[in-house]
Design a protein around this motif. Structure first.
Motif, PDB file in Angstrom:
ATOM      1  N   ILE A   1      36.255 -11.785  -2.470  1.00  0.00           N
ATOM      2  CA  ILE A   1      35.061 -10.947  -2.589  1.00  0.00           C
ATOM      3  C   ILE A   1      33.800 -11.805  -2.481  1.00  0.00           C
ATOM      4  CG2 ILE A   1      33.766  -9.453  -4.162  1.00  0.00           C
ATOM      5  CD1 ILE A   1      36.460  -8.431  -5.201  1.00  0.00           C
ATOM      6  N   ILE A   2      33.835 -13.004  -3.092  1.00  0.00           N
ATOM      7  CA  ILE A   2      32.687 -13.911  -2.998  1.00  0.00           C
ATOM      8  C   ILE A   2      32.435 -14.327  -1.547  1.00  0.00           C
ATOM      9  CG2 ILE A   2      31.843 -16.203  -3.647  1.00  0.00           C
ATOM     10  CD1 ILE A   2      33.314 -15.848  -6.313  1.00  0.00           C
ATOM     11  N   LEU A   3      33.522 -14.542  -0.801  1.00  0.00           N
ATOM     12  CA  LEU A   3      33.400 -14.943   0.602  1.00  0.00           C
ATOM     13  C   LEU A   3      33.149 -13.780   1.550  1.00  0.00           C
ATOM     14  CD1 LEU A   3      36.233 -17.581   1.226  1.00  0.00           C
ATOM     15  CD2 LEU A   3      33.776 -17.989   1.228  1.00  0.00           C
ATOM     16  N   SER A   4      33.154 -12.557   1.038  1.00  0.00           N
ATOM     17  CA  SER A   4      33.173 -11.374   1.907  1.00  0.00           C
ATOM     18  C   SER A   4      31.992 -11.319   2.868  1.00  0.00           C
ATOM     19  CB  SER A   4      33.222 -10.103   1.049  1.00  0.00           C
ATOM     20  OG  SER A   4      32.093 -10.045   0.186  1.00  0.00           O
ATOM     21  N   ARG A   5      30.807 -11.697   2.411  1.00  0.00           N
ATOM     22  CA  ARG A   5      29.655 -11.657   3.302  1.00  0.00           C
ATOM     23  C   ARG A   5      29.833 -12.644   4.461  1.00  0.00           C
ATOM     24  NH1 ARG A   5      24.820 -14.154   4.247  1.00  0.00           N
ATOM     25  NH2 ARG A   5      23.103 -12.786   4.933  1.00  0.00           N
ATOM     26  N   SER A   6      30.321 -13.838   4.156  1.00  0.00           N
ATOM     27  CA  SER A   6      30.552 -14.829   5.205  1.00  0.00           C
ATOM     28  C   SER A   6      31.643 -14.372   6.165  1.00  0.00           C
ATOM     29  CB  SER A   6      30.932 -16.176   4.574  1.00  0.00           C
ATOM     30  OG  SER A   6      29.881 -16.671   3.768  1.00  0.00           O
ATOM     31  N   ILE A   7      32.658 -13.696   5.632  1.00  0.00           N
ATOM     32  CA  ILE A   7      33.728 -13.193   6.492  1.00  0.00           C
ATOM     33  C   ILE A   7      33.192 -12.102   7.419  1.00  0.00           C
ATOM     34  CG2 ILE A   7      35.952 -11.985   6.512  1.00  0.00           C
ATOM     35  CD1 ILE A   7      36.605 -13.399   3.884  1.00  0.00           C
ATOM     36  N   THR A   8      32.261 -11.290   6.918  1.00  0.00           N
ATOM     37  CA  THR A   8      31.627 -10.286   7.775  1.00  0.00           C
ATOM     38  C   THR A   8      30.927 -10.943   8.949  1.00  0.00           C
ATOM     39  OG1 THR A   8      31.291  -8.810   5.889  1.00  0.00           O
ATOM     40  CG2 THR A   8      29.983  -8.382   7.853  1.00  0.00           C
ATOM     41  N   MET A   9      30.216 -12.039   8.683  1.00  0.00           N
ATOM     42  CA  MET A   9      29.539 -12.760   9.761  1.00  0.00           C
ATOM     43  C   MET A   9      30.551 -13.346  10.751  1.00  0.00           C
ATOM     44  SD  MET A   9      26.350 -12.363   9.017  1.00  0.00           S
ATOM     45  CE  MET A   9      26.847 -10.762   8.356  1.00  0.00           C
ATOM     46  N   LEU A  10      31.639 -13.912  10.231  1.00  0.00           N
ATOM     47  CA  LEU A  10      32.667 -14.477  11.112  1.00  0.00           C
ATOM     48  C   LEU A  10      33.315 -13.405  11.967  1.00  0.00           C
ATOM     49  CD1 LEU A  10      34.641 -17.176   9.060  1.00  0.00           C
ATOM     50  CD2 LEU A  10      33.395 -17.492  11.203  1.00  0.00           C
ATOM     51  N   SER A  11      33.459 -12.206  11.414  1.00  0.00           N
ATOM     52  CA  SER A  11      34.091 -11.123  12.176  1.00  0.00           C
ATOM     53  C   SER A  11      33.247 -10.697  13.374  1.00  0.00           C
ATOM     54  CB  SER A  11      34.349  -9.912  11.265  1.00  0.00           C
ATOM     55  OG  SER A  11      33.131  -9.298  10.890  1.00  0.00           O
ATOM     56  N   LEU A  12      31.964 -11.068  13.357  1.00  0.00           N
ATOM     57  CA  LEU A  12      31.085 -10.775  14.493  1.00  0.00           C
ATOM     58  C   LEU A  12      31.125 -11.873  15.544  1.00  0.00           C
ATOM     59  CD1 LEU A  12      27.958  -9.481  12.527  1.00  0.00           C
ATOM     60  CD2 LEU A  12      29.831  -8.135  13.494  1.00  0.00           C
ATOM     61  N   GLY A  13      31.750 -13.012  15.218  1.00  0.00           N
ATOM     62  CA  GLY A  13      31.840 -14.135  16.144  1.00  0.00           C
ATOM     63  C   GLY A  13      31.318 -15.406  15.501  1.00  0.00           C
ATOM     64  N   GLU A  14      31.919 -16.538  15.869  1.00  0.00           N
ATOM     65  CA  GLU A  14      31.510 -17.816  15.281  1.00  0.00           C
ATOM     66  C   GLU A  14      30.072 -18.174  15.639  1.00  0.00           C
ATOM     67  OE1 GLU A  14      33.980 -21.193  15.620  1.00  0.00           O
ATOM     68  OE2 GLU A  14      35.836 -20.130  15.126  1.00  0.00           O
ATOM     69  N   ASP A  15      29.660 -17.878  16.861  1.00  0.00           N
ATOM     70  CA  ASP A  15      28.291 -18.210  17.273  1.00  0.00           C
ATOM     71  C   ASP A  15      27.273 -17.452  16.428  1.00  0.00           C
ATOM     72  OD1 ASP A  15      29.257 -19.916  19.188  1.00  0.00           O
ATOM     73  OD2 ASP A  15      29.192 -18.417  20.807  1.00  0.00           O
ATOM     74  N   ILE A  16      27.550 -16.190  16.180  1.00  0.00           N
ATOM     75  CA  ILE A  16      26.642 -15.401  15.348  1.00  0.00           C
ATOM     76  C   ILE A  16      26.625 -15.943  13.926  1.00  0.00           C
ATOM     77  CG2 ILE A  16      26.285 -13.115  14.321  1.00  0.00           C
ATOM     78  CD1 ILE A  16      27.284 -11.894  16.888  1.00  0.00           C
ATOM     79  N   ALA A  17      27.812 -16.278  13.394  1.00  0.00           N
ATOM     80  CA  ALA A  17      27.889 -16.806  12.033  1.00  0.00           C
ATOM     81  C   ALA A  17      27.112 -18.111  11.905  1.00  0.00           C
ATOM     82  CB  ALA A  17      29.347 -17.003  11.633  1.00  0.00           C
ATOM     83  N   LYS A  18      27.264 -18.994  12.894  1.00  0.00           N
ATOM     84  CA  LYS A  18      26.526 -20.259  12.864  1.00  0.00           C
ATOM     85  C   LYS A  18      25.031 -20.011  12.989  1.00  0.00           C
ATOM     86  CE  LYS A  18      30.279 -23.077  14.781  1.00  0.00           C
ATOM     87  NZ  LYS A  18      30.740 -23.874  15.955  1.00  0.00           N
TER      88      LYS A  18
END
Length: 352
Positions: free
Chosen positions: A229-246
């Protein structure tokens, strides 16, 4: 305006559009209604069995336990640990699947399909053969190691193929490794005459779950789900693509490492309790995303609730099909999971 600022604005706009697809009100309804349904499911499951027990007796046994009453002993020593084990295992597999699918953007990701469950099972077979009588705490630890080894081998095999990792390659590598490890486990069972000990893990089920197992498992599972749950926001970003997350400032490598550790803890501890039960982590995250949207801050807790519901009612169904005999829990869930997996694989339409 420089190019970097323009890119960041585009990323933020896309992210906001994705967030608009989330449905918090549906997620809240699932959390509240799911908890109510789970409480009812637990009560019904505890009352049903070879000796049917009234719900009023279940209530009395839980809140006013009397060790001199046989029905109270059946509830507290046999049925309640079994049902609570199903709750924890269903939540664990579902959250593990949601995290895997979010981090890898692989709709076919599931601990049972990626070799993680088979790796944990093979580690348990070795423990039964070479370290008989090992405490459950150590069994969980070795299950973690086996799960990690299985995942590493699958990803290694998948990455060696020309064209890199694809969902289909990972699933095929996981299926091949699972068959290999299962064959090795059966060979170990035959050679060391431990087939009866491993039969429970082959079939998959929560029968025989003890309080001591739940007490050891609870801190691991609870901590891992909270970590998810703590990581959930970061996982949401990763689910959109690594470039977007970075681009949004996420430390992708660290997030993936933390997520992988959480998945190994959830899958390893669950396999140590119920054995080879697959497809919960495949079905539930897809159903949850369909209901609540793409925000993993809602997907992970809702997956935990829906996964628990699936495990509890599947176990109840397993006991109702041919009483007083029981159908393995893994077989009941596979009846739903296999057609769902074939549907997803067909939907992907990706070449090897």
């Amino acid at each position: 305006m420089n190019q970097q600022a323009t890119t960041r604005m585009g990323i933020n706009k896309q992210t906001q559009q994705e967030k608009l697809r989330s449905r918090p009100w549906v997620a809240t309804l699932i959390l509240v209604g799911g908890l109510v349904a789970l409480a009812l499911g637990i009560a019904v499951s505890v009352s049903f069995g070879a000796a049917d027990i009234k719900l009023s007796v279940v209530w009395t046994a839980i809140f006013h336990f009397n060790p001199e009453i046989t029905e109270h002993q059946i509830i507290m020593d046999l049925r309640l640990p079994r049902v609570l084990g199903g709750v924890m295992v269903g939540a664990s597999f579902a959250v593990a699947g949601a995290i895997m699918q979010g981090m890898t953007r692989n709709p076919l990701a599931d601990s049972g399909l990626m070799g993680i469950n088979a790796g944990a099972g093979f580690a348990l077979a070795l423990c039964f053969a070479f370290f008989p009588g090992l405490s459950f705490m150590y069994l969980i630890f070795y299950a973690f190691l086996g799960a990690g080894g299985g995942a590493a081998i699958v990803y290694g095999i998948g990455s060696m193929a020309k064209g890199g990792l694809t969902p289909t390659r990972l699933v095929l590598a996981g299926a091949a490794l699972s068959l290999l490890l299962q064959a090795l486990s059966e060979g170990v069972a035959l050679y060391f005459n431990i087939g009866q000990d491993l039969a429970f893990w082959y079939a998959g089920g929560v029968a025989g779950t003890k309080w001591v197992q739940l007490k050891i498992m609870l801190p691991w599972v609870g901590g891992a789900i909270i970590g998810g749950i703590i990581l959930s926001r970061s996982i949401t970003m990763l689910s959109l693509g690594e470039d977007i997350a970075k681009g949004l400032g996420q430390r992708v490598g660290l997030v993936k490492l933390a997520g992988a550790l959480i998945v190994l803890v959830l899958a390893g501890s669950s396999v140590a309790v119920v054995g080879s039960v697959g497809f919960i982590g495949l079905i539930i995250p897809h159903l949850t995303r369909y209901l609540v949207g793409v925000d993993y801050r809602w997907i992970i807790p809702c997956s935990a609730i829906l996964g628990s519901l699936l495990a509890v009612f599947a176990d109840l169904t397993a006991r109702m099909i041919n009483p007083p005999h029981e159908t393995p829990l893994g077989a009941i869930i596979a009846l739903i999971g296999v057609p769902f997996f074939l549907y997803l694989a067909r939907k992907e339409k990706r070449e090897l």
